[in-house]
Design a protein around this motif. Structure first.
Motif, PDB file in Angstrom:
ATOM      1  N   UNK A 187     -16.340   9.046 -44.130  1.00  0.00           N
ATOM      2  CA  UNK A 187     -15.911   8.690 -45.376  1.00  0.00           C
ATOM      3  C   UNK A 187     -14.564   7.412 -45.361  1.00  0.00           C
ATOM      4  N   UNK A 188     -13.733   7.602 -44.537  1.00  0.00           N
ATOM      5  CA  UNK A 188     -12.782   6.724 -44.517  1.00  0.00           C
ATOM      6  C   UNK A 188     -13.246   5.232 -44.002  1.00  0.00           C
ATOM      7  N   UNK A 189     -13.995   5.294 -42.942  1.00  0.00           N
ATOM      8  CA  UNK A 189     -14.967   4.148 -42.648  1.00  0.00           C
ATOM      9  C   UNK A 189     -15.775   3.526 -43.884  1.00  0.00           C
ATOM     10  N   UNK A 190     -16.508   4.249 -44.632  1.00  0.00           N
ATOM     11  CA  UNK A 190     -17.348   3.698 -45.632  1.00  0.00           C
ATOM     12  C   UNK A 190     -16.554   3.179 -46.889  1.00  0.00           C
ATOM     13  N   UNK A 191     -15.273   3.587 -46.969  1.00  0.00           N
ATOM     14  CA  UNK A 191     -14.320   3.205 -48.123  1.00  0.00           C
ATOM     15  C   UNK A 191     -14.262   1.731 -48.091  1.00  0.00           C
ATOM     16  N   UNK A 192     -14.492   1.204 -49.139  1.00  0.00           N
ATOM     17  CA  UNK A 192     -14.762  -0.358 -49.515  1.00  0.00           C
ATOM     18  C   UNK A 192     -13.176  -1.004 -49.803  1.00  0.00           C
ATOM     19  N   UNK A 193     -12.384  -0.232 -49.836  1.00  0.00           N
ATOM     20  CA  UNK A 193     -11.060  -0.946 -50.048  1.00  0.00           C
ATOM     21  C   UNK A 193     -10.556  -1.060 -51.476  1.00  0.00           C
ATOM     22  N   UNK A 194     -10.950  -0.428 -52.660  1.00  0.00           N
ATOM     23  CA  UNK A 194     -10.563  -0.524 -53.902  1.00  0.00           C
ATOM     24  C   UNK A 194      -9.144   0.239 -54.243  1.00  0.00           C
ATOM     25  N   UNK A 195      -8.207  -0.594 -54.581  1.00  0.00           N
ATOM     26  CA  UNK A 195      -7.053   0.211 -55.007  1.00  0.00           C
ATOM     27  C   UNK A 195      -7.396   0.961 -56.336  1.00  0.00           C
ATOM     28  N   UNK A 196      -7.900   0.287 -57.345  1.00  0.00           N
ATOM     29  CA  UNK A 196      -8.149   0.680 -58.621  1.00  0.00           C
ATOM     30  C   UNK A 196      -9.534   0.141 -58.987  1.00  0.00           C
ATOM     31  N   UNK A 197     -10.070   0.613 -60.297  1.00  0.00           N
ATOM     32  CA  UNK A 197     -11.116  -0.253 -60.818  1.00  0.00           C
ATOM     33  C   UNK A 197     -11.125  -1.563 -60.965  1.00  0.00           C
ATOM     34  N   UNK A 198     -11.990  -2.440 -60.805  1.00  0.00           N
ATOM     35  CA  UNK A 198     -11.993  -3.741 -60.847  1.00  0.00           C
ATOM     36  C   UNK A 198     -11.170  -4.433 -60.037  1.00  0.00           C
ATOM     37  N   UNK A 199     -10.451  -3.979 -58.854  1.00  0.00           N
ATOM     38  CA  UNK A 199      -9.661  -4.817 -58.103  1.00  0.00           C
ATOM     39  C   UNK A 199     -10.491  -5.178 -56.888  1.00  0.00           C
ATOM     40  N   UNK A 200      -9.901  -6.072 -56.021  1.00  0.00           N
ATOM     41  CA  UNK A 200     -10.631  -6.758 -54.959  1.00  0.00           C
ATOM     42  C   UNK A 200     -10.308  -5.751 -53.830  1.00  0.00           C
ATOM     43  N   UNK A 201     -11.213  -5.667 -52.906  1.00  0.00           N
ATOM     44  CA  UNK A 201     -11.236  -4.617 -51.749  1.00  0.00           C
ATOM     45  C   UNK A 201     -10.104  -5.261 -50.907  1.00  0.00           C
ATOM     46  N   UNK A 202      -9.393  -4.446 -50.122  1.00  0.00           N
ATOM     47  CA  UNK A 202      -8.068  -5.130 -49.224  1.00  0.00           C
ATOM     48  C   UNK A 202      -8.216  -4.254 -48.242  1.00  0.00           C
ATOM     49  N   UNK A 203      -7.433  -4.898 -46.966  1.00  0.00           N
ATOM     50  CA  UNK A 203      -7.254  -4.100 -46.001  1.00  0.00           C
ATOM     51  C   UNK A 203      -6.188  -2.959 -46.146  1.00  0.00           C
ATOM     52  N   UNK A 204      -5.039  -3.435 -46.958  1.00  0.00           N
ATOM     53  CA  UNK A 204      -4.022  -2.617 -47.086  1.00  0.00           C
ATOM     54  C   UNK A 204      -4.648  -1.226 -47.949  1.00  0.00           C
ATOM     55  N   UNK A 205      -5.635  -1.412 -48.710  1.00  0.00           N
ATOM     56  CA  UNK A 205      -6.134  -0.261 -49.297  1.00  0.00           C
ATOM     57  C   UNK A 205      -7.061   0.680 -48.265  1.00  0.00           C
ATOM     58  N   UNK A 206      -7.560  -0.082 -47.164  1.00  0.00           N
ATOM     59  CA  UNK A 206      -8.440   0.938 -46.273  1.00  0.00           C
ATOM     60  C   UNK A 206      -7.163   1.385 -45.193  1.00  0.00           C
ATOM     61  N   UNK A 207      -6.195   1.081 -45.278  1.00  0.00           N
ATOM     62  CA  UNK A 207      -4.793   1.494 -44.653  1.00  0.00           C
ATOM     63  C   UNK A 207      -4.463   2.715 -45.345  1.00  0.00           C
ATOM     64  N   UNK A 208      -4.107   2.700 -46.553  1.00  0.00           N
ATOM     65  CA  UNK A 208      -3.903   3.806 -47.376  1.00  0.00           C
ATOM     66  C   UNK A 208      -4.818   4.833 -47.329  1.00  0.00           C
ATOM     67  N   UNK A 209      -5.856   4.708 -46.987  1.00  0.00           N
ATOM     68  CA  UNK A 209      -7.013   5.798 -46.812  1.00  0.00           C
ATOM     69  C   UNK A 209      -6.822   6.534 -45.743  1.00  0.00           C
TER      70      UNK A 209
END
Length: 368
Positions: A273-295
């Motif tokens: 589930x963590x790996x498949x997470x695309x990295x959105x902090x919130x709806x409409x935002x761009x995916x980021x590495x930081x969001x994946x780190x937070x996951x």
């Protein structure tokens, strides 16, 4: 792979294998520091001693990348371990997922676990190199036409339209930066433009191999279709391989284990589930590495993937760089031996020498 996998994913796999927090932090920091140790400036001491520290990484735009020796000393042993498949030398340099050479590297480093002082840093470096075989397969660490791709051939699967739009925007920016560097430096090396445009490593594929959630394919200029590259599947395989390596490490060296092993099958679905997470902090935002780190952080602190509300400690690499700067000009060179950054450079030197002078020649690959 990027910091979300090389530090956070590595830390979680080490802890799940029973390795203590402090040692898991050092191991995971060494794994990520392979990417961050891009400067090769040495340290000189007032007593005449010195620590010569060769880089373990270069950013794609570094002038060092045009140096074929640097490619062989940096990219090959640390990021694109040769898979040794095919007939031609250039084919055999192409990295392959979980290759026999990668497994031999792991076995050797584990065999030295209780024989050297820098074994935690060495197994961290091994974790980086081993994991990269699961993301960098199909590319080599030297400038080669086998790395070149038809840049109009990329196809992405099972991702939302806004994610694909973001990825293509990043691709255009990546290509613009390459073109800019190639234009600025064309007068230095005529073939630098080729290096920047994709002849080295996975430069032509931008960061697509390093994005854990991506499913994609492309056409090589000289070898046809890549086939489907299912990053979520291969990254999950990488996590399982790292977990297995770390379990073996606890068996090979006393004092690194402080808790029971969590079998990988018990956390497989959460890691997936963590790996498949695309990295959105919130709806409409761009995916980021930081969001994946937070996951990864959330899975440990809130979802109890490792037990009772553990907190992933901070990455040590930034402190290691500061520590290296502080050491320059000190009176006694002996004082450096206990420092983590010294241990990392010891491990990196050992790893490079073993790969280039022992393991690859044993497999009839004379790279350097």
């Amino acid at each position: 792979m990027q910091k979300d996998m090389h530090y956070y994913g590595t830390y979680v796999m080490a802890r799940a294998a029973g390795i203590g927090q402090r040692k898991a932090q050092v191991i995971a920091s060494a794994a990520q520091f392979v990417d961050d140790n891009a400067a090769s400036k040495g340290i000189e001491f007032k007593d005449g001693g010195a620590l010569q520290s060769r880089a373990t990484a270069h950013h794609w735009y570094h002038l060092s990348n045009i140096d074929t020796d640097d490619q062989r000393y940096v990219w090959v042993p640390f990021h694109f371990l040769p898979g040794n498949e095919g007939e031609k030398f250039s084919e055999r340099l192409v990295c392959r997922k979980n290759s026999g050479i990668a497994q031999a590297m792991v076995a050797n480093h584990l065999d030295h676990a209780d024989k050297i002082d820098f074994s935690d840093e060495l197994i961290g470096i091994a974790a980086h190199v081993y994991a990269d075989t699961f993301s960098h397969y199909g590319f080599s660490g030297v400038s080669s036409r086998l790395n070149q791709i038809d840049n109009d051939s990329f196809k992405f699967h099972d991702i939302p339209e806004n994610t694909e739009k973001y990825i293509k925007k990043r691709q255009k920016k990546f290509k613009r930066n390459y073109s800019k560097e190639a234009g600025l430096l064309a007068n230095i090396k005529s073939w630098f433009a080729e290096t920047l445009s994709g002849a080295l490593g996975h430069g032509a594929a931008c960061t697509f191999p390093d994005r854990p959630y991506l499913k994609w394919e492309f056409e090589y200029d000289h070898a046809g279709c890549s086939g489907l590259r299912d990053n979520p599947k291969t990254f999950l395989e990488a996590c399982e391989a790292l977990h297995g390596m770390f379990v073996r490490y606890t068996e090979a060296k006393e004092g690194v284990k402080d808790s029971e092993v969590i079998p990988f099958d018990e956390i497989r679905s959460q890691i997936k589930s963590i790996i498949e997470f695309k990295g959105y902090e919130e709806e409409g935002s761009e995916p980021t590495e930081d969001a994946r780190i937070n996951r990864w952080k959330k899975a440990v602190a809130e979802d109890n993937i490792l037990g009772a509300h553990e907190v992933i400690p901070e990455y040590l690499g930034d402190e290691w760089l500061k520590e290296k700067s502080r050491l320059h000009g000190q009176k006694l060179s002996q004082s450096v031996k206990e420092k983590d950054v010294y241990q990392f450079y010891q491990a990196a030197s050992y790893h490079r020498h073993y790969i280039l002078r022992n393991l690859l020649p044993e497999n009839n690959l004379i790279v350097s």
